[in-house]
Design a protein around this motif. Sequence first.
Motif, PDB file in Angstrom:
ATOM      1  N   UNK A 173     -72.359  34.229   0.110  1.00  0.00           N
ATOM      2  CA  UNK A 173     -71.492  33.648   1.132  1.00  0.00           C
ATOM      3  C   UNK A 173     -70.422  34.668   1.491  1.00  0.00           C
ATOM      4  N   UNK A 174     -69.764  34.451   2.591  1.00  0.00           N
ATOM      5  CA  UNK A 174     -68.641  35.300   2.968  1.00  0.00           C
ATOM      6  C   UNK A 174     -67.436  34.887   2.133  1.00  0.00           C
ATOM      7  N   UNK A 175     -66.992  35.788   1.256  1.00  0.00           N
ATOM      8  CA  UNK A 175     -65.887  35.464   0.357  1.00  0.00           C
ATOM      9  C   UNK A 175     -64.796  36.518   0.527  1.00  0.00           C
ATOM     10  N   UNK A 176     -63.700  36.113   1.167  1.00  0.00           N
ATOM     11  CA  UNK A 176     -62.557  37.003   1.301  1.00  0.00           C
ATOM     12  C   UNK A 176     -61.585  36.738   0.149  1.00  0.00           C
ATOM     13  N   UNK A 177     -60.469  37.433   0.158  1.00  0.00           N
ATOM     14  CA  UNK A 177     -59.471  37.319  -0.910  1.00  0.00           C
ATOM     15  C   UNK A 177     -58.996  35.867  -1.067  1.00  0.00           C
ATOM     16  N   UNK A 178     -58.701  35.209   0.035  1.00  0.00           N
ATOM     17  CA  UNK A 178     -58.187  33.830  -0.034  1.00  0.00           C
ATOM     18  C   UNK A 178     -59.224  32.885  -0.630  1.00  0.00           C
ATOM     19  N   UNK A 179     -60.481  33.039  -0.221  1.00  0.00           N
ATOM     20  CA  UNK A 179     -61.524  32.164  -0.749  1.00  0.00           C
ATOM     21  C   UNK A 179     -61.754  32.453  -2.234  1.00  0.00           C
ATOM     22  N   UNK A 180     -61.720  33.719  -2.620  1.00  0.00           N
ATOM     23  CA  UNK A 180     -61.886  34.083  -4.030  1.00  0.00           C
ATOM     24  C   UNK A 180     -60.755  33.499  -4.871  1.00  0.00           C
ATOM     25  N   UNK A 181     -59.533  33.550  -4.344  1.00  0.00           N
ATOM     26  CA  UNK A 181     -58.381  32.941  -5.036  1.00  0.00           C
ATOM     27  C   UNK A 181     -58.618  31.444  -5.239  1.00  0.00           C
ATOM     28  N   UNK A 182     -59.125  30.789  -4.196  1.00  0.00           N
ATOM     29  CA  UNK A 182     -59.374  29.340  -4.271  1.00  0.00           C
ATOM     30  C   UNK A 182     -60.479  29.041  -5.281  1.00  0.00           C
ATOM     31  N   UNK A 183     -61.522  29.863  -5.317  1.00  0.00           N
ATOM     32  CA  UNK A 183     -62.599  29.676  -6.287  1.00  0.00           C
ATOM     33  C   UNK A 183     -62.050  29.766  -7.703  1.00  0.00           C
ATOM     34  N   UNK A 184     -61.284  30.812  -7.979  1.00  0.00           N
ATOM     35  CA  UNK A 184     -60.732  31.006  -9.325  1.00  0.00           C
ATOM     36  C   UNK A 184     -59.789  29.855  -9.688  1.00  0.00           C
ATOM     37  N   UNK A 185     -58.899  29.491  -8.777  1.00  0.00           N
ATOM     38  CA  UNK A 185     -57.962  28.402  -9.057  1.00  0.00           C
ATOM     39  C   UNK A 185     -58.704  27.089  -9.308  1.00  0.00           C
ATOM     40  N   UNK A 186     -59.740  26.817  -8.526  1.00  0.00           N
ATOM     41  CA  UNK A 186     -60.514  25.597  -8.688  1.00  0.00           C
ATOM     42  C   UNK A 186     -61.221  25.572 -10.033  1.00  0.00           C
ATOM     43  N   UNK A 187     -61.830  26.686 -10.399  1.00  0.00           N
ATOM     44  CA  UNK A 187     -62.529  26.748 -11.690  1.00  0.00           C
ATOM     45  C   UNK A 187     -61.543  26.608 -12.837  1.00  0.00           C
ATOM     46  N   UNK A 188     -60.385  27.283 -12.737  1.00  0.00           N
ATOM     47  CA  UNK A 188     -59.360  27.164 -13.785  1.00  0.00           C
ATOM     48  C   UNK A 188     -58.906  25.722 -13.963  1.00  0.00           C
ATOM     49  N   UNK A 189     -58.693  25.026 -12.854  1.00  0.00           N
ATOM     50  CA  UNK A 189     -58.169  23.661 -12.901  1.00  0.00           C
ATOM     51  C   UNK A 189     -59.235  22.625 -13.249  1.00  0.00           C
TER      52      UNK A 189
END
Length: 85
Positions: free
Chosen positions: A63-79
């Motif tokens: 998928x197209x993953x920019x910095x903002x989307x990568x941040x959201x992925x990491x934050x979502x997985x952490x939470x």
Amino acid sequence: MDPVAPVERTYLAALLHQIDPALVVGHANRAIDNGRNVCEDLAQGKDHATVVKNAASRFGADASVDQAKAEKIVATIEASGICKP
């Protein structure tokens, strides 16, 4: 890392799908593996920037993953509680 339980797999896939369906559709197993790799990076104590960069690289294959989307992925997985201590 221990295998992800089926209910956790479904939960993680649903969370990633909410961020962007392209992260999961057609390659859910790879998306789960990518999520587990984020957990491994976190467990290894890698700095946040590295975890985000790695997530962008891993998930960006499907998928197209920019910095903002990568941040959201990491934050979502952490939470999510998916990552085991």
